[in-house]
Scaffold this active site. Structure first.
Site, PDB file in Angstrom:
ATOM      1  N   GLU A  50      36.392  37.668  36.211  1.00 11.54           N
ATOM      2  CA  GLU A  50      36.367  36.208  36.406  1.00 11.54           C
ATOM      3  C   GLU A  50      35.538  35.539  35.321  1.00 11.54           C
ATOM      4  O   GLU A  50      34.426  35.996  35.049  1.00 11.54           O
ATOM      5  CB  GLU A  50      35.806  35.879  37.786  1.00 11.54           C
ATOM      6  N   ARG A  59      38.067  39.282  47.368  1.00 10.38           N
ATOM      7  CA  ARG A  59      37.413  39.717  46.125  1.00 10.38           C
ATOM      8  C   ARG A  59      38.466  40.233  45.164  1.00 10.38           C
ATOM      9  O   ARG A  59      39.411  40.935  45.579  1.00 10.38           O
ATOM     10  CB  ARG A  59      36.417  40.861  46.406  1.00 10.38           C
ATOM     11  N   HIS A 106      38.038  30.800  42.248  1.00 14.15           N
ATOM     12  CA  HIS A 106      37.030  31.287  43.199  1.00 14.15           C
ATOM     13  C   HIS A 106      36.411  30.115  43.979  1.00 14.15           C
ATOM     14  O   HIS A 106      35.208  29.890  43.954  1.00 14.15           O
ATOM     15  CB  HIS A 106      35.946  32.104  42.472  1.00 14.15           C
TER      16      HIS A 106
END
Ligand code: NAD
Length: 527
Positions: free
Chosen positions: A260, A231, A279
């Site tokens: 993000e 994360r 991601h």
């Protein structure tokens, strides 16, 4: 029964739902919140991935909804409290993307070792710079793995097959579980000082936010390479930029970012030796299929009355019993959560003792709730009511439950004796006459504290002035004390104090409080 799938879901999952004659499955991805709010009232079940925001407004408008299924792990896009309030079961699929994320980590590990993305870009530009891209072997190098859960342990297995030495840090996992996999379990400092490559696999919590920052980079071997496929925020991005510029760290691989997508002007993206992906850890066809199948089966079984699996907010019990036990379930989850936050060390043994009227009922769901609460601070959404006890066992924690007829001064009492490798403590809770949970005992001290929100839990000598000193320190940081309770056995002896406060106590303030005279222990707890 009508099922709305509001984000794209793999066909294999849809097929499982469509095979049931009584189900009407509609896939409508890309709806605007207003449209979803309008149509949701018609549906019995909602299946989402991460795009749909099942917030309070949507849940309030969902007059028929019985279940929300999240095809994936994170539940940031579902308002759990609002769903629980309305009796809607929320389920997720925590295990389906473990292998994909592990393999992405391995790809990043090899890519940083051999400069593959940089060599690819250069060669495609027509360059032929063989000496510039000389890499390193993984063989005989040390990989430091921070967080030895599902993904961390899979990474360890694969890295071992490359001949790497593995050091692991996870203060919440029984050492034996990790050692069986050939991982040398060490303290964080030792891992930082001795690893050639470091990869993080912890959830993002208050404790893990920026757990790799200036101080940690300073401890690392010169030239160490770091990887984050967990994360954003676990590695402090500004500290990473600094460590790379100072050539302390020779490369980093990031799949996740503090924000993000990251700002295109971010310095991080401009550094040649930082490689990135968007991601993608769980983005494989197999993982998408796995989570789609896992969630479709859970939602199908629930709607057909075949039990609740992977529920983030409900244990697996029938509706009538649930009504009776609900306040106890809430209380037990809080109790477990409280206990794990005031204890130091790896939990080894938990003995749950039920006494009073509650012993008339099957208390298995309460033990599940305690275990879920206990594991939640370190596992977050990957622990749910159903997997809590097996997960605890697989992490080396022994759980025992007993019912006793011993009169404990309370109509009902749930008492938890927890042993870790460093300490042991007993905490107990009961319901108030208004069915509200109360922590009533810590070791031999009687208290009456509301287990909600932010708490400060202390052991201190029972002498004047302590609370005044704490109040002054908190006042300076604008922290309001909402309630205080004390428990002591003899005047002037040891005492326990619990403060309900309106905002968190940050680590520097906690350090100052620890230094106040006559304070023996202090913990900040968030429930
Ligand atoms: P898990 O719950 O199985 O394991 C997490 C481990 O971290 C546990 O063993 C826990 O004891 C440990 N831990 C918690 N706090 C710690 C601390 N302060 N120090 C050291 N260890 C600590 O989770 P998992 O399924 O292995 O997932 C690991 C991470 O990967 C999570 O952050 C998850 O969100 C992330 N993830 C990312 C992607 C992606 O797309 N990149 C996909 C899946 C999972």
């Amino acid at each position: 029964m009508k099922i709305l799938v509001s984000d794209s879901l793999a066909e294999e999952g849809l097929k499982i739902l469509r095979e049931v004659k009584d189900f009407q499955v509609e896939v409508k991805s890309g709806m605007q919140p207003e449209e979803l709010k309008e149509v949701i009232k018609d549906y019995d079940a909602l299946i989402v991935r991460s795009a749909t925001k099942a917030n309070k407004e949507i849940i309030d408008a969902a007059t028929n909804l019985k279940v929300i299924g999240r095809a994936g792990v994170g539940l940031d896009n579902v308002d759990l409290a609002a769903a629980t309030q309305k009796g809607i079961v929320v389920m997720n699929a925590p295990a389906g993307n473990t292998i994909s994320t592990c393999e992405h980590t391995m790809s990043m590990l090899l890519a940083v070792a051999r400069n593959i993305p940089q060599a690819n870009a250069s060669t495609k530009k027509g360059e032929w710079k063989r000496s510039k891209f000389i890499g390193h072997e993984l063989y005989k190098k040390t990989l430091g793995i921070i967080g030895l859960g599902r993904i961390g342990r899979e990474v360890a297995r694969r890295a071992a097959s490359f001949g790497m030495k593995i050091k692991g840090y996870d203060p919440y996992l029984a050492k034996e579980v990790a050692e069986e996999l050939g991982i040398e379990v060490v303290e964080l400092n030792e891992l930082l000082k001795n690893s050639d490559f470091i990869t993080v696999h912890v959830p993002l919590t208050d404790d893990t936010n920026h757990m790799i920052s200036d101080e940690e980079f300073a401890m690392m071997k010169k030239g160490c390479r770091v990887i984050n496929c967990a994360r954003g925020g676990i590695i402090d991005e500004q500290a990473l930029i600094k460590a790379i510029k100072e050539e302390k760290i020779s490369a980093a691989a990031l799949d996740v970012f503090e924000s993000e997508p990251p700002d295109t002007n971010s310095e991080l993206l401009k550094l040649d030796n930082v490689i990135v992906s968007c991601h993608l850890g769980a983005s494989t066809e197999e993982a998408q299929v796995n989570v789609a199948i896992e969630i479709a089966e859970c939602v199908r079984d629930f709607l057909l009355g075949k039990g609740i699996r992977n529920a983030a907010n409900y244990p697996n019990i029938d509706a009538e019993l649930y009504k009776v036990l609900k306040p106890y379930i809430i209380m037990c989850e809080k109790l477990g959560n409280f206990a794990s936050q005031i204890l130091e060390g790896r939990i080894k043994e938990v003995e749950v003792k039920y006494s009073g009227e509650i012993t008339k009922y099957d208390t298995a769901s309460l033990t599940m709730a305690i275990t879920k609460g206990m594991l939640y601070p370190v596992l977050k959404e990957t622990v749910n009511f159903i997997n809590a006890i097996p997960l605890a066992r697989s992490r080396g924690i022994q759980i025992k439950q007993i019912k006793t007829s011993v009169d404990e001064d309370f109509v009902n009492l749930v008492s938890l004796a927890v042993k870790t490798d460093k300490a042991s403590k007993t905490v107990a809770a009961t319901l108030s006459p208004k069915r509200q949970p109360r922590i009533v005992k810590i070791d031999d001290f009687y208290v009456e504290a509301e287990p909600f929100g932010q708490l400060l839990v202390m052991k201190n000598w029972d002498v004047p002035g302590i609370i005044g000193n704490i109040g002054t320190l908190m006042g300076k940081q604008n922290i309001n004390i909402a309630a205080m309770v004390f428990g002591r056995k003899t005047p002037g002896g040891e005492a326990v104090s619990i403060l309900n406060i309106d905002s968190p106590v940050l680590p520097d303030l906690l350090e100052k409080i620890k230094k106040i005279d006559n304070i023996l222990e202090v913990k900040s707890v968030k429930l």
